[in-house]
Design an enzyme around this catalytic site. Structure first.
Site, mmCIF file in Angstrom:
data_model
loop_
_atom_site.group_PDB
_atom_site.id
_atom_site.type_symbol
_atom_site.label_atom_id
_atom_site.label_comp_id
_atom_site.label_asym_id
_atom_site.label_seq_id
_atom_site.Cartn_x
_atom_site.Cartn_y
_atom_site.Cartn_z
ATOM 1 N N LYS A 110 4.575 29.237 97.122
ATOM 2 C CA LYS A 110 5.713 28.366 96.761
ATOM 3 C C LYS A 110 5.818 27.275 97.820
ATOM 4 O O LYS A 110 6.366 27.476 98.889
ATOM 5 C CB LYS A 110 7.000 29.215 96.732
ATOM 6 N N GLU A 113 7.964 33.188 110.324
ATOM 7 C CA GLU A 113 7.699 32.228 111.391
ATOM 8 C C GLU A 113 8.829 31.211 111.316
ATOM 9 O O GLU A 113 8.897 30.423 110.383
ATOM 10 C CB GLU A 113 6.318 31.601 111.184
ATOM 11 N N CYS A 143 7.939 23.330 114.607
ATOM 12 C CA CYS A 143 8.685 24.494 115.083
ATOM 13 C C CYS A 143 8.445 24.748 116.565
ATOM 14 O O CYS A 143 9.320 25.261 117.255
ATOM 15 C CB CYS A 143 8.334 25.717 114.250
ATOM 16 N N GLU A 200 18.103 23.912 116.888
ATOM 17 C CA GLU A 200 16.883 23.225 116.486
ATOM 18 C C GLU A 200 17.239 21.930 115.747
ATOM 19 O O GLU A 200 17.823 21.962 114.673
ATOM 20 C CB GLU A 200 16.042 24.132 115.575
HETATM 21 P P1 NAI Z 1 14.069 26.130 104.584
HETATM 22 O O1 NAI Z 1 13.743 27.253 105.475
HETATM 23 O O2 NAI Z 1 15.313 26.270 103.765
HETATM 24 O O3 NAI Z 1 12.859 25.841 103.573
HETATM 25 C C1 NAI Z 1 11.548 26.312 103.758
HETATM 26 C C2 NAI Z 1 11.029 26.910 102.454
HETATM 27 O O4 NAI Z 1 11.870 27.989 102.060
HETATM 28 C C3 NAI Z 1 11.011 25.951 101.272
HETATM 29 O O5 NAI Z 1 9.870 26.231 100.492
HETATM 30 C C4 NAI Z 1 12.259 26.328 100.509
HETATM 31 O O6 NAI Z 1 12.217 26.009 99.138
HETATM 32 C C5 NAI Z 1 12.318 27.825 100.718
HETATM 33 N N1 NAI Z 1 13.648 28.433 100.612
HETATM 34 C C6 NAI Z 1 14.841 27.900 100.964
HETATM 35 N N2 NAI Z 1 15.825 28.791 100.741
HETATM 36 C C7 NAI Z 1 15.253 29.903 100.225
HETATM 37 C C8 NAI Z 1 15.752 31.170 99.800
HETATM 38 N N3 NAI Z 1 17.042 31.475 99.860
HETATM 39 N N4 NAI Z 1 14.871 32.084 99.338
HETATM 40 C C9 NAI Z 1 13.544 31.810 99.301
HETATM 41 N N5 NAI Z 1 13.028 30.631 99.679
HETATM 42 C C10 NAI Z 1 13.866 29.698 100.147
HETATM 43 O O7 NAI Z 1 14.134 24.819 105.472
HETATM 44 P P2 NAI Z 1 14.844 23.415 105.105
HETATM 45 O O8 NAI Z 1 16.176 23.682 104.478
HETATM 46 O O9 NAI Z 1 13.877 22.587 104.360
HETATM 47 O O10 NAI Z 1 15.033 22.774 106.547
HETATM 48 C C11 NAI Z 1 16.183 23.057 107.332
HETATM 49 C C12 NAI Z 1 15.819 23.291 108.773
HETATM 50 O O11 NAI Z 1 14.930 24.388 108.883
HETATM 51 C C13 NAI Z 1 15.067 22.176 109.456
HETATM 52 O O12 NAI Z 1 15.912 21.150 109.906
HETATM 53 C C14 NAI Z 1 14.407 22.901 110.587
HETATM 54 O O13 NAI Z 1 15.306 23.091 111.648
HETATM 55 C C15 NAI Z 1 14.093 24.251 109.989
HETATM 56 N N6 NAI Z 1 12.678 24.321 109.555
HETATM 57 C C16 NAI Z 1 11.795 24.997 110.338
HETATM 58 C C17 NAI Z 1 10.460 25.009 110.014
HETATM 59 C C18 NAI Z 1 9.463 25.727 110.845
HETATM 60 O O14 NAI Z 1 8.297 25.373 110.832
HETATM 61 N N7 NAI Z 1 9.830 26.780 111.547
HETATM 62 C C19 NAI Z 1 9.941 24.284 108.850
HETATM 63 C C20 NAI Z 1 10.973 23.650 108.048
HETATM 64 C C21 NAI Z 1 12.282 23.676 108.423
#
Ligand code: NAI
Ligand code: MG
Length: 530
Positions: free
Chosen positions: A223, A299, A333, A432
């Site tokens: 996904k 992660e 990250c 973050e």
């Molecule tokens: P997110 O963690 O919500 O999204 C990442 C993935 O998870 C996407 O594919 C999204 O569709 C999916 N997702 C979101 N909610 C979900 C749920 N309840 N169940 C299953 N899948 C779900 O991150 P988002 O909202 O895009 O970004 C917010 C913050 O997260 C960023 O500002 C950053 O701080 C952090 N982040 C950290 C990352 C890393 O590499 N550790 C990567 C992206 C975001």
């Protein structure tokens, strides 16, 4: 081979493969204000133009709901294309297909060598389409084209090759427990694996997930993030051309909460979820896993300390600080978002850093001269600008940036921003930001900095800059994080494990450690007693 972003924006990475031309295709990059457009043609044009569906059971199909959603070019705020919006019904179909492929398809009967060959073929195919994929990644995510080409695409290829190699090296063991029994272990694939990935390295995260899962013989439902679905879909097409059997790789584009993502995390017939993203979402995924106690690896975020001692090579450390926080617009990250400077060099370091940052070129990722592109979305731009406001209110001193660059007009840009006078307890030092915002914190000595560095809920990475090897190793041992770089930053390699301590998650990806994530161990006892 290590393929990293070694020297930061000024390392002169490219002998540019890209020929700079201006032509009518500039329109596709947002109009006539674009200074340079890469190569002879837009290689991903065909892919952008055609309809983009879900990959289920080896076929490209519309979402059951018939819904689609838009994906944007963050440099122009324009719609790039539309993509099928998968939901629960589509996840159900994909899980069924993956289960069938796992239990009874040709995948399970294939020899390890054949599986490896398919993976090498996919790596070759990605290499043959490298420029097209780099363009697609830059258009969808915003990152500079050189980074797409030399980091994202290059490491994606390396990752598939590395794990293709593992397919033929999976082993159990024999154990001399009791002479009346022949006891051994089998290493078996876990089964149907759900993989939920973010938007900051869309293609590379797909490779980190798919590579080891496929090498071990699992079947997958991937996904991609809703902000950046395109390169995963294109890799899905290439994988189908390479001959991966139906149902082995399924790709469901769509949203996270209450949609495809949560349907996957909750699914009772998914054996494992691998997730990269926000810590808050990680907790949701973990809760969703409770139904069938599926395996979970997470992660999550970071707030890495990048620590510079007075005896360091200052110019190298300045470059490392820039790479640490501005690479990929700070959407990393393991970004070095807290820069700890030993007090005697604070002012000298800052003046060198500011001079260099002042020369960074911000602009559209498709312009090969760009060092720093836009944030991935309006939401992320607003989040970053909001943190800049918070830092100002907390009393940190703004040294540069601090706003969206007006001169660029459209696009979700945030200027490279640096705050000094930061206290490690401030929100800007604890939360973050995930953007090009650096918090600079002075320190007195190794004990002081070790304590401050570890005073965070995260523990993904950190770095130490010093010429004193004892100090470097002592501090590397003290930092509570999954990766510590010494006199370098942001280096990654498929062979080197990566993952978090504390709230940065658990499980290690890459290296042989990913093999642990995607296999079960079975013990077999054979009675030899007379
Ligand atoms: P997110 O963690 O919500 O999204 C990442 C993935 O998870 C996407 O594919 C999204 O569709 C999916 N997702 C979101 N909610 C979900 C749920 N309840 N169940 C299953 N899948 C779900 O991150 P988002 O909202 O895009 O970004 C917010 C913050 O997260 C960023 O500002 C950053 O701080 C952090 N982040 C950290 C990352 C890393 O590499 N550790 C990567 C992206 C975001
Ligand atoms: Mg979210």
């Amino acid at each position: 081979m290590i393929v990293g972003w070694r020297g930061g924006p000024f390392c002169g990475l490219a002998h540019a493969t890209y020929i700079v031309v201006r032509n009518e295709r500039a329109k596709l990059f947002g109009g006539s204000n674009v200074a340079a457009v890469i190569e002879k043609e837009l290689l991903c044009k065909d892919f952008l133009t055609k309809s983009k569906k879900l990959l289920i059971d080896g076929k490209w199909v519309d979402a059951e709901s018939g819904k689609t959603f838009e994906t944007y070019n963050p440099a122009t705020e324009e719609v790039l294309t539309r993509v099928a919006e998968g939901g629960k019904a589509d996840v159900d179909k994909a899980v069924k297909a993956a289960r069938k492929a796992f239990e009874s398809g040709p995948w399970r009967k294939m020899s390890n060598a054949e599986r490896a060959k398919l993976m090498f073929k996919l790596a070759d195919s990605i290499e043959a389409h490298a420029d097209e994929l780099a363009q697609l990644e830059t258009l969808d995510n915003g990152k500079p084209i050189k980074e797409s080409r030399y980091v994202d695409v290059a490491q994606t290829i390396e990752t598939f090759r590395y794990y293709g190699g593992w397919a033929t090296k999976l082993e159990g063991e024999t154990i001399n427990a009791n002479s009346d029994f022949f006891t051994y272990t089998l290493r078996e694939p876990i089964g149907v694996v759900g993989q939920i990935i973010p938007w900051n390295f869309p293609m590379l995260m797909a490779a980190w997930k798919l590579g080891p899962a496929l090498a071990c013989g699992n079947t997958v439902i991937l996904k991609p993030a809703e902000q950046t679905p395109l390169t995963a879909l294109r890799i899905g097409e290439l994988a189908m051309e390479c001959g991966f059997p139906e149902g082995v790789i399924n790709i469901i584009t769509g949203f996270g909460a209450d949609s495809a993502g949560s349907a996957l995390a909750n699914h009772m017939d998914v054996d494992k979820i691998a997730f990269t993203g926000e810590d808050k979402t990680g907790r949701e995924i973990l809760k969703a896993s409770l139904g069938n106690l599926k395996r979970v690896s997470l992660e999550l975020g970071g707030k890495a300390p990048n620590i510079v001692f007075a005896d360091a090579d200052i110019d190298a450390a300045v470059r490392g600080a820039i790479t640490g926080i501005f690479f990929n617009q700070g959407q990393v990250c393991c970004a070095g978002s807290r820069l700890f400077l030993e007090k005697p060099i604070h002012d000298e370091f800052m003046s060198k850093l500011l001079e260099r940052v002042g020369k960074m070129r911000q602009g559209q990722g498709m312009d090969e001269k760009t060092h720093i592109g836009p944030q991935v979305s309006k939401e992320q731009q607003e989040r970053v600008l909001n943190y800049i406001d918070i830092a100002k209110k907390e009393g940190a001193k703004l040294e540069c940036g601090g706003m969206a660059p007006e001169e660029l007009g459209k696009g979700y840009f945030v200027k490279p921003t640096i705050f000094t006078g930061v206290n490690n307890d401030m929100r800007i030092a604890q939360e973050e930001v995930f953007g090009p915002v650096l918090a600079v914190i002075p320190f007195n000595n190794i004990e002081d900095v070790a304590e401050q560095a570890n005073k965070t809920t995260f523990g993904l990475s950190g770095a130490v800059w010093t010429k004193d090897i004892k100090k470097a190793h002592r501090l590397a041992g003290k930092i509570k994080a999954g990766t510590v770089w010494v006199n370098c930053y942001n280096l990654l390699d498929p062979a080197i494990p990566f993952g978090g301590y504390k709230m940065s998650g658990y499980g290690r990806e890459l290296g042989k450690h990913s093999i642990e994530l995607y296999t079960n161990i079975k013990s077999v006892w054979v009675n030899l007693a007379e």
